[in-house]
Write a protein that holds these residues in place. Structure first.
Motif, PDB file in Angstrom:
ATOM      1  N   TRP A  50      84.879  54.150  59.735  1.00  0.00           N
ATOM      2  CA  TRP A  50      84.981  53.910  61.173  1.00  0.00           C
ATOM      3  C   TRP A  50      86.203  53.034  61.404  1.00  0.00           C
ATOM      4  CZ3 TRP A  50      79.826  52.781  59.191  1.00  0.00           C
ATOM      5  CH2 TRP A  50      79.792  51.596  58.457  1.00  0.00           C
ATOM      6  N   SER A  51      86.620  52.934  62.640  1.00  0.00           N
ATOM      7  CA  SER A  51      87.772  52.086  62.951  1.00  0.00           C
ATOM      8  C   SER A  51      87.329  50.639  63.115  1.00  0.00           C
ATOM      9  CB  SER A  51      88.450  52.573  64.234  1.00  0.00           C
ATOM     10  OG  SER A  51      87.594  52.365  65.352  1.00  0.00           O
ATOM     11  N   VAL A  52      88.273  49.723  62.940  1.00  0.00           N
ATOM     12  CA  VAL A  52      87.960  48.305  63.112  1.00  0.00           C
ATOM     13  C   VAL A  52      87.517  47.995  64.538  1.00  0.00           C
ATOM     14  CG1 VAL A  52      88.931  45.968  63.064  1.00  0.00           C
ATOM     15  CG2 VAL A  52      89.439  47.563  61.207  1.00  0.00           C
ATOM     16  N   PRO A  53      88.202  48.496  65.593  1.00  0.00           N
ATOM     17  CA  PRO A  53      87.732  48.223  66.957  1.00  0.00           C
ATOM     18  C   PRO A  53      86.308  48.716  67.209  1.00  0.00           C
ATOM     19  CG  PRO A  53      89.988  49.021  67.011  1.00  0.00           C
ATOM     20  CD  PRO A  53      89.506  49.212  65.613  1.00  0.00           C
ATOM     21  N   LEU A  54      85.972  49.918  66.707  1.00  0.00           N
ATOM     22  CA  LEU A  54      84.613  50.427  66.891  1.00  0.00           C
ATOM     23  C   LEU A  54      83.613  49.536  66.167  1.00  0.00           C
ATOM     24  CD1 LEU A  54      83.324  54.026  66.898  1.00  0.00           C
ATOM     25  CD2 LEU A  54      82.251  52.386  65.333  1.00  0.00           C
ATOM     26  N   ALA A  55      83.942  49.135  64.948  1.00  0.00           N
ATOM     27  CA  ALA A  55      83.037  48.294  64.178  1.00  0.00           C
ATOM     28  C   ALA A  55      82.806  46.958  64.869  1.00  0.00           C
ATOM     29  CB  ALA A  55      83.601  48.072  62.776  1.00  0.00           C
ATOM     30  N   LEU A  56      83.880  46.325  65.345  1.00  0.00           N
ATOM     31  CA  LEU A  56      83.755  45.021  65.990  1.00  0.00           C
ATOM     32  C   LEU A  56      82.954  45.119  67.281  1.00  0.00           C
ATOM     33  CD1 LEU A  56      84.457  42.033  66.050  1.00  0.00           C
ATOM     34  CD2 LEU A  56      86.619  42.617  67.166  1.00  0.00           C
ATOM     35  N   SER A  57      83.224  46.148  68.091  1.00  0.00           N
ATOM     36  CA  SER A  57      82.491  46.293  69.346  1.00  0.00           C
ATOM     37  C   SER A  57      81.015  46.588  69.098  1.00  0.00           C
ATOM     38  CB  SER A  57      83.111  47.398  70.196  1.00  0.00           C
ATOM     39  OG  SER A  57      83.068  48.649  69.525  1.00  0.00           O
ATOM     40  N   ALA A  58      80.703  47.378  68.067  1.00  0.00           N
ATOM     41  CA  ALA A  58      79.317  47.738  67.785  1.00  0.00           C
ATOM     42  C   ALA A  58      78.514  46.541  67.285  1.00  0.00           C
ATOM     43  CB  ALA A  58      79.271  48.867  66.756  1.00  0.00           C
ATOM     44  N   VAL A  59      79.061  45.810  66.313  1.00  0.00           N
ATOM     45  CA  VAL A  59      78.295  44.684  65.763  1.00  0.00           C
ATOM     46  C   VAL A  59      78.229  43.532  66.767  1.00  0.00           C
ATOM     47  CG1 VAL A  59      78.818  45.303  63.377  1.00  0.00           C
ATOM     48  CG2 VAL A  59      80.311  43.708  64.578  1.00  0.00           C
ATOM     49  N   THR A  60      79.261  43.385  67.606  1.00  0.00           N
ATOM     50  CA  THR A  60      79.200  42.353  68.651  1.00  0.00           C
ATOM     51  C   THR A  60      78.116  42.696  69.665  1.00  0.00           C
ATOM     52  OG1 THR A  60      81.547  41.799  68.423  1.00  0.00           O
ATOM     53  CG2 THR A  60      80.470  41.204  70.485  1.00  0.00           C
ATOM     54  N   SER A  61      78.081  43.943  70.090  1.00  0.00           N
ATOM     55  CA  SER A  61      77.058  44.372  71.050  1.00  0.00           C
ATOM     56  C   SER A  61      75.663  44.212  70.462  1.00  0.00           C
ATOM     57  CB  SER A  61      77.290  45.827  71.451  1.00  0.00           C
ATOM     58  OG  SER A  61      78.563  46.000  72.026  1.00  0.00           O
ATOM     59  N   GLY A  62      75.495  44.616  69.202  1.00  0.00           N
ATOM     60  CA  GLY A  62      74.193  44.486  68.558  1.00  0.00           C
ATOM     61  C   GLY A  62      73.782  43.035  68.379  1.00  0.00           C
ATOM     62  N   GLY A  63      74.752  42.177  67.968  1.00  0.00           N
ATOM     63  CA  GLY A  63      74.435  40.764  67.781  1.00  0.00           C
ATOM     64  C   GLY A  63      74.058  40.084  69.077  1.00  0.00           C
ATOM     65  N   VAL A  64      74.778  40.389  70.152  1.00  0.00           N
ATOM     66  CA  VAL A  64      74.468  39.796  71.459  1.00  0.00           C
ATOM     67  C   VAL A  64      73.127  40.312  71.968  1.00  0.00           C
ATOM     68  CG1 VAL A  64      75.185  39.643  73.868  1.00  0.00           C
ATOM     69  CG2 VAL A  64      76.873  39.389  72.050  1.00  0.00           C
ATOM     70  N   ALA A  65      72.860  41.603  71.776  1.00  0.00           N
ATOM     71  CA  ALA A  65      71.580  42.163  72.208  1.00  0.00           C
ATOM     72  C   ALA A  65      70.419  41.496  71.467  1.00  0.00           C
ATOM     73  CB  ALA A  65      71.556  43.676  71.966  1.00  0.00           C
ATOM     74  N   GLY A  66      70.581  41.279  70.163  1.00  0.00           N
ATOM     75  CA  GLY A  66      69.546  40.591  69.412  1.00  0.00           C
ATOM     76  C   GLY A  66      69.358  39.159  69.881  1.00  0.00           C
ATOM     77  N   SER A  67      70.454  38.478  70.226  1.00  0.00           N
ATOM     78  CA  SER A  67      70.380  37.114  70.727  1.00  0.00           C
ATOM     79  C   SER A  67      69.650  37.060  72.064  1.00  0.00           C
ATOM     80  CB  SER A  67      71.790  36.530  70.882  1.00  0.00           C
ATOM     81  OG  SER A  67      72.450  36.456  69.641  1.00  0.00           O
ATOM     82  N   LEU A  68      69.929  38.026  72.931  1.00  0.00           N
ATOM     83  CA  LEU A  68      69.257  38.070  74.222  1.00  0.00           C
ATOM     84  C   LEU A  68      67.762  38.327  74.062  1.00  0.00           C
ATOM     85  CD1 LEU A  68      71.828  40.066  76.396  1.00  0.00           C
ATOM     86  CD2 LEU A  68      71.415  37.601  76.342  1.00  0.00           C
ATOM     87  N   ALA A  69      67.399  39.164  73.093  1.00  0.00           N
ATOM     88  CA  ALA A  69      65.984  39.420  72.843  1.00  0.00           C
ATOM     89  C   ALA A  69      65.287  38.141  72.377  1.00  0.00           C
ATOM     90  CB  ALA A  69      65.827  40.531  71.806  1.00  0.00           C
ATOM     91  N   THR A  70      65.951  37.381  71.503  1.00  0.00           N
ATOM     92  CA  THR A  70      65.383  36.122  71.026  1.00  0.00           C
ATOM     93  C   THR A  70      65.287  35.107  72.154  1.00  0.00           C
ATOM     94  OG1 THR A  70      66.442  36.550  68.898  1.00  0.00           O
ATOM     95  CG2 THR A  70      65.573  34.353  69.251  1.00  0.00           C
ATOM     96  N   TYR A  71      66.317  35.058  72.984  1.00  0.00           N
ATOM     97  CA  TYR A  71      66.321  34.172  74.162  1.00  0.00           C
ATOM     98  C   TYR A  71      65.138  34.503  75.069  1.00  0.00           C
ATOM     99  CZ  TYR A  71      68.075  32.023  78.506  1.00  0.00           C
ATOM    100  OH  TYR A  71      68.213  31.287  79.649  1.00  0.00           O
ATOM    101  N   GLY A  72      64.953  35.779  75.351  1.00  0.00           N
ATOM    102  CA  GLY A  72      63.851  36.196  76.211  1.00  0.00           C
ATOM    103  C   GLY A  72      62.494  35.889  75.616  1.00  0.00           C
ATOM    104  N   LEU A  73      62.370  36.029  74.298  1.00  0.00           N
ATOM    105  CA  LEU A  73      61.107  35.715  73.629  1.00  0.00           C
ATOM    106  C   LEU A  73      60.749  34.247  73.802  1.00  0.00           C
ATOM    107  CD1 LEU A  73      58.766  36.406  71.700  1.00  0.00           C
ATOM    108  CD2 LEU A  73      60.317  35.912  69.795  1.00  0.00           C
ATOM    109  N   ALA A  74      61.726  33.361  73.592  1.00  0.00           N
ATOM    110  CA  ALA A  74      61.478  31.927  73.738  1.00  0.00           C
ATOM    111  C   ALA A  74      61.119  31.577  75.174  1.00  0.00           C
ATOM    112  CB  ALA A  74      62.699  31.135  73.284  1.00  0.00           C
TER     113      ALA A  74
END
Length: 216
Positions: A50-74
Motif C-alpha cells: 500500500w502507499s504511505v499516505p493510505l497507510a497513515l490515513s487508515a491507521v490514524t482514522s482507526g486509532g482516533v476511532a478507537g480513542s473515541l470509543a474508549t472516550y464514550g465508554l468512560a
C-alpha cells in the motif's frame, strides 16, 4: 516466526479497511504494541503493499476511532466505574498509580497539551481517552489534540518501518518491534533517572519563621 508480518499479510488484501480495523482493534484490545503494528505497516508500504499516505490515513482514522470509543465508554460508565476501570487498566499495564494520578491532575489544567502529549507515551496513550471521558472536558479539544498526537506517533513508526524495508530485503517486523521496545524502555528509564536527579538537585525553599518563633 513473524506474527506482525502475518497480520500485515492478512490486512493487505483489505487495503484501507484492513489497516483501519487493525488500528482500531489495537486501541480496544491492546494485545500488541502499537509501535510494532505501525512498524509492520511501514514495512508493508516499503514492500509496495500500500502507499504511505493510505497507510497513515487508515491507521490514524482507526486509532482516533478507537480513542473515541474508549472516550464514550468512560463517559457512559460514569465517574466511579470509569475511574475503577482506569486504575485497573493502569495496574495491568504496569503503570504506577502515582504517575497516573499526576496525568489526571495535569489534564484538569492543560487538557489540550496533555491529550496531545499522551499520544506520544506508551501505555498512557491508551489510557488518555479514558481520562478525558472520565473528566468530561472539552470534547472538541480532546478530538483535535488526540488526532494530532496519533498522526505524529503513527508517522514516526511507519516511517521507521518504511526506511527499514528500503535498507533490507529480508526484515522481520516482530524482531524490529522488539528492538524498538528495548530502545523505548531504555529512553524512558533514562528520562525518569534524569528527572529524579533534577529533583534531587533542586534547592529546597527555606522555612520562613516569624520573629516570635526566634525568641528563646
Amino acid at each position: 516466526m513473524d506474527p506482525l508480518g502475518s497480520l500485515v499479510a492478512w490486512a493487505a488484501p483489505l487495503g484501507f479497511a484492513g489497516l483501519f480495523a487493525a488500528a482500531a482493534s489495537e486501541r480496544l484490545i491492546p494485545v500488541m504494541p502499537s509501535y510494532g503494528l505501525l512498524v509492520a505497516v511501514g514495512i508493508g508500504a516499503g514492500d509496495c503493499l500500500w502507499s504511505v499516505p493510505l497507510a497513515l490515513s487508515a491507521v490514524t482514522s482507526g486509532g482516533v476511532a478507537g480513542s473515541l470509543a474508549t472516550y464514550g465508554l468512560a463517559a457512559a460508565l460514569g465517574e466511579v466505574r470509569s475511574l475503577a476501570l482506569l486504575r485497573r487498566g493502569a495496574h495491568l499495564a504496569g503503570l504506577p498509580a502515582a504517575r497516573l494520578d499526576r496525568w489526571v491532575q495535569g489534564y484538569h489544567r492543560h487538557q489540550g497539551a496533555i491529550a496531545f502529549a499522551a499520544q506520544l507515551v506508551p501505555t498512557i496513550r491508551l489510557l488518555a481517552p479514558l481520562i478525558a471521558g472520565l473528566l468530561g472536558h472539552g470534547f472538541r479539544t480532546f478530538l483535535l489534540a488526540t488526532t494530532a498526537g496519533v498522526v505524529v506517533w503513527s508517522a514516526f513508526f511507519i516511517g521507521l518501518g518504511y526506511l527499514a524495508a528500503q535498507l533490507s530485503v529480508e526484515i522481520n517486523a516482530s524482531v524490529l518491534a522488539l528492538q524498538l521496545l528495548l530502545i523505548l524502555l531504555a529512553a524512558e528509564g533514562a528520562a525518569l533517572l534524569l528527572s529524579w536527579r533534577l529533583r534531587r538537585r533542586r534547592p529546597q525553599q527555606p522555612v520562613m519563621t516569624s520573629p516570635e518563633d526566634r525568641i528563646p
